[in-house]
Design a protein around this motif. Structure first.
Motif, mmCIF file in Angstrom:
data_model
loop_
_atom_site.group_PDB
_atom_site.id
_atom_site.type_symbol
_atom_site.label_atom_id
_atom_site.label_comp_id
_atom_site.label_asym_id
_atom_site.label_seq_id
_atom_site.Cartn_x
_atom_site.Cartn_y
_atom_site.Cartn_z
ATOM 1 N N UNK A 1 -67.365 90.155 17.041
ATOM 2 C CA UNK A 1 -66.145 90.980 17.103
ATOM 3 C C UNK A 1 -66.284 91.913 18.308
ATOM 4 N N UNK A 2 -65.213 92.541 18.705
ATOM 5 C CA UNK A 2 -65.228 93.374 19.921
ATOM 6 C C UNK A 2 -66.280 94.477 19.859
ATOM 7 N N UNK A 3 -66.483 95.077 18.736
ATOM 8 C CA UNK A 3 -67.425 96.187 18.628
ATOM 9 C C UNK A 3 -66.691 97.519 18.630
ATOM 10 N N UNK A 4 -67.237 98.471 17.906
ATOM 11 C CA UNK A 4 -66.592 99.777 17.757
ATOM 12 C C UNK A 4 -66.411 100.494 19.089
ATOM 13 N N UNK B 1 -56.094 86.813 16.824
ATOM 14 C CA UNK B 1 -56.919 87.450 17.850
ATOM 15 C C UNK B 1 -56.662 86.768 19.179
ATOM 16 N N UNK B 2 -56.912 87.500 20.243
ATOM 17 C CA UNK B 2 -56.732 86.959 21.584
ATOM 18 C C UNK B 2 -57.930 87.325 22.439
ATOM 19 N N UNK B 3 -58.307 86.439 23.313
ATOM 20 C CA UNK B 3 -59.367 86.681 24.285
ATOM 21 C C UNK B 3 -58.785 86.307 25.629
ATOM 22 N N UNK B 4 -58.810 87.241 26.563
ATOM 23 C CA UNK B 4 -58.213 86.996 27.871
ATOM 24 C C UNK B 4 -59.250 87.169 28.969
ATOM 25 N N UNK C 1 -55.962 82.863 18.737
ATOM 26 C CA UNK C 1 -56.368 82.154 17.530
ATOM 27 C C UNK C 1 -55.776 82.819 16.303
ATOM 28 N N UNK C 2 -55.431 82.005 15.328
ATOM 29 C CA UNK C 2 -55.055 82.534 14.023
ATOM 30 C C UNK C 2 -56.195 82.214 13.067
ATOM 31 N N UNK C 3 -56.429 83.074 12.162
ATOM 32 C CA UNK C 3 -57.428 82.930 11.099
ATOM 33 C C UNK C 3 -58.872 83.156 11.533
#
Length: 154
Positions: free
Chosen positions: A78-81, A5-8, A117-119
């Motif tokens: 999580x990001x959300x639907x 996952x990535x957060x920018x 991040x991994x995992x």
């Protein structure tokens, strides 16, 4: 099989934000107002998760209450639907791609904050580290935000 996952966090000029905000802010507010998300947030405030190592491995858990608390927290962060749907466009909507339509449009892409991040989800790890009290002070909802106020340049 793994998960990444990535957060920018990117910087954009006022014109870009004025075009993005009407698309993004209602989705963030809808995620915040969702009754399930509100319950998960209260649950996390009332009983923050234990240290990382005690919840890093979700498989083979004997404690169902602890496992459900972890899954509730992971769904919350999580990001959300609605946000995920924004990236795919929708019926009658133009397509929208996070990397091309936001990240690559940054004023200075080389100065973008990017956490990969991994995992684990990047936002879940960050929120777990700072806890519910500090997470409540961040803009937006659970890692999604578009800061629309102008801050003075230093």
């Amino acid at each position: 099989m793994g998960m990444t996952s990535a957060w920018a966090i990117t910087a954009h000029d006022d014109t870009f934000i004025a075009r993005l905000a009407p698309r993004m802010l209602p989705l963030i507010e809808a995620e915040r107002a969702d009754p399930g998300a509100r319950r998960a947030w209260r649950r996390w405030q009332e009983a923050p998760l234990p240290d990382f190592w005690s919840w890093a491995q979700t498989s083979g858990r004997d404690d169902e209450v602890e496992a459900e608390a972890l899954h509730s927290f992971q769904r919350l962060t999580a990001a959300g639907e609605r946000i995920d749907a924004m990236y795919d466009g929708g019926p009658g909507d133009d397509s929208f791609w996070l990397i091309e339509d936001v990240w690559e449009q940054a004023e200075d892409p080389e100065r973008m904050f990017l956490s990969v991040h991994t995992k684990e989800y990047a936002v879940s790890a960050f929120f777990h580290a700072i806890g519910p009290r500090r997470a409540a002070t961040l803009p937006g909802w659970c890692g999604n935000f578009a800061e629309t106020t102008c801050l003075p340049r230093l």
